[in-house]
Motif scaffolding. Structure first.
Motif, PDB file in Angstrom:
ATOM      1  N   MET A   1       0.836  -1.188   0.000  1.00 27.84           N
ATOM      2  CA  MET A   1       0.000   0.000   0.000  1.00 27.84           C
ATOM      3  C   MET A   1       0.874   1.242   0.000  1.00 27.84           C
ATOM      4  N   SER A   2       0.292   2.387  -0.372  1.00 28.13           N
ATOM      5  CA  SER A   2       1.073   3.615  -0.417  1.00 28.13           C
ATOM      6  C   SER A   2       1.450   4.055   0.987  1.00 28.13           C
ATOM      7  N   GLN A   3       2.653   4.585   1.124  1.00 28.15           N
ATOM      8  CA  GLN A   3       3.133   5.003   2.427  1.00 28.15           C
ATOM      9  C   GLN A   3       2.492   6.326   2.829  1.00 28.15           C
ATOM     10  N   GLN A   4       2.007   6.415   4.064  1.00 29.67           N
ATOM     11  CA  GLN A   4       1.308   7.606   4.531  1.00 29.67           C
ATOM     12  C   GLN A   4       2.193   8.487   5.400  1.00 29.67           C
ATOM     13  N   GLY A   5       3.409   8.084   5.639  1.00 25.48           N
ATOM     14  CA  GLY A   5       4.307   8.833   6.498  1.00 25.48           C
ATOM     15  C   GLY A   5       5.336   7.902   7.085  1.00 25.48           C
ATOM     16  N   PRO A   6       6.275   8.413   7.832  1.00 29.24           N
ATOM     17  CA  PRO A   6       7.300   7.548   8.424  1.00 29.24           C
ATOM     18  C   PRO A   6       6.757   6.710   9.568  1.00 29.24           C
ATOM     19  N   VAL A   7       7.487   5.661   9.882  1.00 21.76           N
ATOM     20  CA  VAL A   7       7.197   4.840  11.048  1.00 21.76           C
ATOM     21  C   VAL A   7       8.148   5.267  12.154  1.00 21.76           C
ATOM     22  N   LEU A   8       7.595   5.588  13.305  1.00 22.25           N
ATOM     23  CA  LEU A   8       8.399   6.016  14.443  1.00 22.25           C
ATOM     24  C   LEU A   8       8.640   4.826  15.361  1.00 22.25           C
ATOM     25  N   ILE A   9       9.888   4.505  15.599  1.00 15.55           N
ATOM     26  CA  ILE A   9      10.260   3.440  16.537  1.00 15.55           C
ATOM     27  C   ILE A   9      10.678   4.083  17.853  1.00 15.55           C
ATOM     28  N   VAL A  10      10.040   3.662  18.923  1.00 13.87           N
ATOM     29  CA  VAL A  10      10.355   4.158  20.262  1.00 13.87           C
ATOM     30  C   VAL A  10      10.984   3.015  21.048  1.00 13.87           C
ATOM     31  N   SER A  11      12.191   3.231  21.528  1.00 13.44           N
ATOM     32  CA  SER A  11      12.901   2.141  22.195  1.00 13.44           C
ATOM     33  C   SER A  11      13.957   2.703  23.131  1.00 13.44           C
ATOM     34  N   ALA A  12      14.211   1.972  24.225  1.00 13.16           N
ATOM     35  CA  ALA A  12      15.311   2.347  25.114  1.00 13.16           C
ATOM     36  C   ALA A  12      16.644   1.947  24.521  1.00 13.16           C
ATOM     37  N   ALA A  13      16.642   0.956  23.622  1.00 11.79           N
ATOM     38  CA  ALA A  13      17.867   0.530  22.950  1.00 11.79           C
ATOM     39  C   ALA A  13      18.073   1.363  21.687  1.00 11.79           C
ATOM     40  N   LYS A  14      19.283   1.378  21.192  1.00 12.95           N
ATOM     41  CA  LYS A  14      19.570   2.168  19.995  1.00 12.95           C
ATOM     42  C   LYS A  14      18.875   1.599  18.769  1.00 12.95           C
ATOM     43  N   ARG A  15      18.856   0.314  18.639  1.00 15.49           N
ATOM     44  CA  ARG A  15      18.263  -0.303  17.448  1.00 15.49           C
ATOM     45  C   ARG A  15      17.636  -1.631  17.832  1.00 15.49           C
ATOM     46  N   PRO A  16      16.325  -1.661  18.115  1.00 13.56           N
ATOM     47  CA  PRO A  16      15.695  -2.922  18.502  1.00 13.56           C
ATOM     48  C   PRO A  16      15.725  -3.921  17.352  1.00 13.56           C
ATOM     49  N   SER A  17      15.603  -5.187  17.696  1.00 12.92           N
ATOM     50  CA  SER A  17      15.761  -6.247  16.697  1.00 12.92           C
ATOM     51  C   SER A  17      14.702  -6.182  15.606  1.00 12.92           C
ATOM     52  N   PHE A  18      13.479  -5.746  15.950  1.00 14.30           N
ATOM     53  CA  PHE A  18      12.422  -5.752  14.937  1.00 14.30           C
ATOM     54  C   PHE A  18      12.635  -4.684  13.859  1.00 14.30           C
ATOM     55  N   PRO A 101       8.253 -14.045  11.417  1.00 14.30           N
ATOM     56  CA  PRO A 101       9.056 -12.820  11.315  1.00 14.30           C
ATOM     57  C   PRO A 101       8.429 -11.723  10.470  1.00 14.30           C
ATOM     58  N   ASP A 102       7.646 -12.084   9.443  1.00 15.36           N
ATOM     59  CA  ASP A 102       7.064 -11.078   8.555  1.00 15.36           C
ATOM     60  C   ASP A 102       5.754 -10.496   9.069  1.00 15.36           C
ATOM     61  N   ARG A 103       5.243 -11.039  10.194  1.00 15.90           N
ATOM     62  CA  ARG A 103       3.915 -10.604  10.621  1.00 15.90           C
ATOM     63  C   ARG A 103       3.900  -9.167  11.129  1.00 15.90           C
ATOM     64  N   LEU A 104       5.020  -8.650  11.591  1.00 14.09           N
ATOM     65  CA  LEU A 104       5.042  -7.262  12.036  1.00 14.09           C
ATOM     66  C   LEU A 104       4.707  -6.328  10.869  1.00 14.09           C
ATOM     67  N   VAL A 105       5.287  -6.590   9.707  1.00 12.29           N
ATOM     68  CA  VAL A 105       4.989  -5.767   8.530  1.00 12.29           C
ATOM     69  C   VAL A 105       3.531  -5.943   8.124  1.00 12.29           C
ATOM     70  N   THR A 106       3.030  -7.169   8.157  1.00 13.86           N
ATOM     71  CA  THR A 106       1.630  -7.424   7.802  1.00 13.86           C
ATOM     72  C   THR A 106       0.689  -6.710   8.760  1.00 13.86           C
ATOM     73  N   ARG A 107       1.009  -6.774  10.064  1.00 13.07           N
ATOM     74  CA  ARG A 107       0.153  -6.104  11.052  1.00 13.07           C
ATOM     75  C   ARG A 107       0.208  -4.596  10.893  1.00 13.07           C
ATOM     76  N   LEU A 108       1.378  -4.082  10.598  1.00 15.44           N
ATOM     77  CA  LEU A 108       1.522  -2.647  10.371  1.00 15.44           C
ATOM     78  C   LEU A 108       0.706  -2.207   9.163  1.00 15.44           C
ATOM     79  N   ASN A 109       0.762  -2.967   8.088  1.00 11.75           N
ATOM     80  CA  ASN A 109      -0.031  -2.632   6.900  1.00 11.75           C
ATOM     81  C   ASN A 109      -1.528  -2.660   7.187  1.00 11.75           C
ATOM     82  N   ALA A 110      -1.976  -3.649   7.977  1.00 13.96           N
ATOM     83  CA  ALA A 110      -3.391  -3.720   8.335  1.00 13.96           C
ATOM     84  C   ALA A 110      -3.809  -2.489   9.136  1.00 13.96           C
TER      85      ALA A 110
END
Length: 407
Positions: A1-18, A101-110
């Motif tokens: 689907m077309s992107q509607q804006g950036p995805v903001l990742i909030v984490s205490a770590a610098k780069r979470p695994s997901f 592993p791919d379900r995060l992207v699928t859930r985000l798209n939904a």
């Protein structure tokens, strides 16, 4: 689907695994921030979605972020990764260890599809009106399908039913019938079934495009997360925890359903009630008068039914309205009246056929529970149009019959 804006990742770590999953998808510009700057980042970045890593985060901190996200319009989905704490009602859970592993992207798209639908509804309203998720509580309109035969079934029914309508099914066959007959906002698949039966049921859901984004929470660890269902979660836990995980997913689906009805109401130029899918009272009165007049001129049959619900259970009345809207024939029409009852007009229908239709509708309504084990079947009264009837006399006879039944 077309992107509607950036995805903001909030984490205490610098780069979470997901984050690596999002990078591999190459669909989303990703912006990372820590929890201290999360509020400011939402205002500055204007994200389309927020994904929060909850390692070491307490409930109060998450609740603050959830309130900020829920106040945004259009809908700003907040996905909470690996929650070990109680979730705010608007935070969508995601468990990495129990998911493909791919379900995060699928859930985000939904979730982004819900955001896109929300933006469309706001844009098409005249005048345009922002509607934030925090302004309404769509879970109060939701219906969850609880399937199971285990000892936790009664506790799950109560835990879910305290905040949403619950339809119980002791077999997969009964569950399939409920999915066909009514609008379901989420499924909880409990104990009492073999892994083969659960696999067959989840496979059917996966293969039907209508159910691929439907929230499905499985309460046993015997199921693997290989199914292509965007909102599948495997949560072997106590009933209260299962309800805590399930209800935010149900809320998002119910919000999407509310937006879809609002869009249909806009397309119908305000003739349809966006909450129920039935006609507004003014449109119903006009169509009713026209139908009675045309039958008087041309002949034919017409029957009218009134469904009266327990006034202490407003969700039962709303659930009944949605069932009627879904199952009644295209030639029939109805509306919720000012007293909370629902009046439905069955065109070209004699009294005997109208009774058969109302029995089927009442049978579907009977299986919905709201926080308790008892069901809420409406009182139904049916009358047929007589040769000398007017709209007023027909409704008067319907009201008289209702009073006799009540007494």
């Amino acid at each position: 689907m077309s992107q509607q804006g950036p995805v903001l990742i909030v984490s205490a770590a610098k780069r979470p695994s997901f984050a690596a999953v999002l990078d591999e998808a190459k669909l989303f510009p990703v912006v990372a921030t820590d929890w201290n700057d999360a509020g400011r980042a939402i205002e500055q970045v204007q994200p389309a979605a927020v994904i929060a890593a909850l390692d070491g985060i307490d409930a109060a901190t998450l609740a603050t972020l959830a309130r900020r996200a829920a106040a945004r319009a259009p809908y700003l989905p907040l996905i909470a990764v690996d929650p070990a704490i109680a979730l705010p009602g608007t935070a969508i859970p995601f468990f990495q260890r129990r998911s493909h592993p791919d379900r995060l992207v699928t859930r985000l798209n939904a979730s982004l599809r819900v955001r896109g639908l929300h933006a469309t509804v706001m844009r098409r309203q005249v005048p345009p009106v922002p509607i934030a998720l925090s302004d309404i509580d769509p879970v109060g309109e939701a219906t969850a399908l609880l399937i199971g035969r285990g000892g936790a079934y009664p506790a799950l029914s109560v835990a879910l039913g305290e905040r949403a309508g619950v339809v119980g099914a002791l077999s997969i066959e009964a569950a399939a019938k409920h999915l066909s007959n009514r609008d379901i906002d989420g499924i909880v698949l409990g104990e009492g079934f073999s892994s083969r039966v659960m696999d067959a049921f989840l496979t059917v859901l996966t293969e039907d495009v209508r159910f691929r984004t439907l929230p499905v929470v499985v309460t046993t660890s015997e199921v693997t997360p290989r199914y292509d269902l965007a909102n599948l979660e495997i949560v072997p836990a106590e009933p209260a925890r299962i309800a805590d995980i399930t209800l935010p997913l149900i809320r998002q689906h119910a919000f999407e359903a509310r937006l879809s009805r609002m869009l249909r109401a806009i397309d119908a130029k305000g003739l349809i009630d966006a909450r129920t899918g039935l006609l507004t009272i003014s449109a119903f009165e006009r169509d009713f008068a026209t139908a009675v007049f045309q039958i008087g001129e041309r002949g034919g049959g017409l029957s009218v039914a009134r469904f009266t619900f327990d006034g202490a259970q407003p969700r039962a009345q709303f659930d009944g309205a949605r069932i009627i809207s879904r199952l009644m024939r295209q030639s029939d029409f109805g509306a919720v009246q000012s007293d909370g009852s629902i009046v439905v007009v069955f065109t070209a229908t004699d009294l005997r056929s109208a009774h058969a239709i109302t029995r089927r509708l009442s049978s579907v309504m009977r299986h919905t529970h709201h926080g308790r084990r008892d069901s809420h079947e409406p009182i139904v009264n049916v009358v047929a149009l007589q040769p000398n009837d007017s709209v007023k006399s027909l409704l008067a006879r319907l009201s008289q019959d209702a009073q006799r039944v009540a007494s």
